[in-house]
Design a protein around this motif. Structure first.
Motif, PDB file in Angstrom:
ATOM      1  N   ASP A  86       0.838  -1.202   0.000  1.00 31.13           N
ATOM      2  CA  ASP A  86       0.000   0.000   0.000  1.00 31.13           C
ATOM      3  C   ASP A  86       0.877   1.257   0.000  1.00 31.13           C
ATOM      4  OD1 ASP A  86      -2.751   1.302   0.451  1.00 31.13           O
ATOM      5  OD2 ASP A  86      -1.551   2.103   2.115  1.00 31.13           O
ATOM      6  N   LEU A  89       2.364   1.669  -3.469  1.00 34.50           N
ATOM      7  CA  LEU A  89       1.373   2.129  -4.447  1.00 34.50           C
ATOM      8  C   LEU A  89       1.065   3.615  -4.260  1.00 34.50           C
ATOM      9  CD1 LEU A  89      -1.145  -0.859  -4.568  1.00 34.50           C
ATOM     10  CD2 LEU A  89       0.687  -0.304  -6.186  1.00 34.50           C
ATOM     11  N   ASN A  90       0.976   4.045  -3.016  1.00 29.99           N
ATOM     12  CA  ASN A  90       0.700   5.463  -2.772  1.00 29.99           C
ATOM     13  C   ASN A  90       1.887   6.348  -3.148  1.00 29.99           C
ATOM     14  OD1 ASN A  90      -2.072   6.120  -1.703  1.00 29.99           O
ATOM     15  ND2 ASN A  90      -1.559   4.281  -0.536  1.00 29.99           N
ATOM     16  N   ARG A  93       1.607   6.712  -6.836  1.00 30.14           N
ATOM     17  CA  ARG A  93       0.536   7.656  -7.174  1.00 30.14           C
ATOM     18  C   ARG A  93       0.993   9.099  -6.949  1.00 30.14           C
ATOM     19  NH1 ARG A  93      -5.301   6.672  -5.039  1.00 30.14           N
ATOM     20  NH2 ARG A  93      -4.217   6.341  -3.091  1.00 30.14           N
ATOM     21  N   ALA A 120      -4.277   1.193  -4.008  1.00 32.80           N
ATOM     22  CA  ALA A 120      -3.736   2.275  -3.179  1.00 32.80           C
ATOM     23  C   ALA A 120      -4.803   2.924  -2.303  1.00 32.80           C
ATOM     24  CB  ALA A 120      -3.074   3.326  -4.069  1.00 32.80           C
TER      25      ALA A 120
END
Length: 179
Positions: A86, A89-90, A93, A120
């Motif tokens: 997580d 993924l963030n 982003r 995310a």
């Protein structure tokens, strides 16, 4: 009287000629505008596709496949592996301008269905998911969770190419989350 009539007739013909030339110029300019618009749209889609593929390639190199294999079902949300993915993924982003969704999918036994591994948004609160601020998480704002299924039959790039290397659909496609 005949002289006035001939003058009016000549003026009428001259006005038609000017009008015809004017319409021809307008049609030519409009045609060129449509050609330039169409070409620029094609170039922008190609550029966007290339950027998406580059991003997917870089992101795939940052994520450990062995960690991905440990994530199955909702119970995985509580694991350190999921929290690590997580975070990654963030970060991805945040690093990609205007990226709203970042997620990982895996194949299932059905070639037209993929399974979400990580999203995310999965660990975000409802207030964080509510992008339009209306107090409700609508379908296009919802997160996906490990084990959620995703029908890809309308997305040819996901059927095979996405598991060979980075890819993006040839045309802009739409699902519940948008374009």
């Amino acid at each position: 009287m005949k002289k006035i009539h001939n003058s009016l007739e000549a003026l009428w013909r001259q006005d038609h000629t000017i009008l015809a030339v004017g319409l021809l110029i307008v049609a030519a300019v409009a045609s060129m505008g449509l050609i330039f618009f169409s070409r620029s749209e094609t170039l922008m889609q190609a550029y966007l596709r290339e950027k998406l593929e580059e991003t997917a390639n870089l992101a795939s190199q940052q994520i450990d496949g062995d960690v991905i294999e440990k994530i199955h079902g909702l119970e995985s949300l509580q694991t350190s592996e999921y929290r690590a993915i997580d975070r990654q993924l963030n970060l991805i982003r945040e690093s990609v301008d205007k990226a709203r969704f970042v997620y990982i999918l895996r194949r299932t036994e059905d070639p037209a269905v993929l399974e979400f591994v990580a999203d995310a948004d999965a660990l975000r609160s409802e207030s964080q998911l509510d992008h339009n601020g209306d107090g409700t998480v609508t379908e296009d704002e919802e997160a996906s969770y490990p084990g959620d299924l995703y029908d890809i039959s309308d997305y040819p790039a996901l059927l095979h190419d996405a598991f060979v290397g980075p890819t993006a659909d040839e045309e802009i496609t739409y699902d519940q989350w948008g374009a």
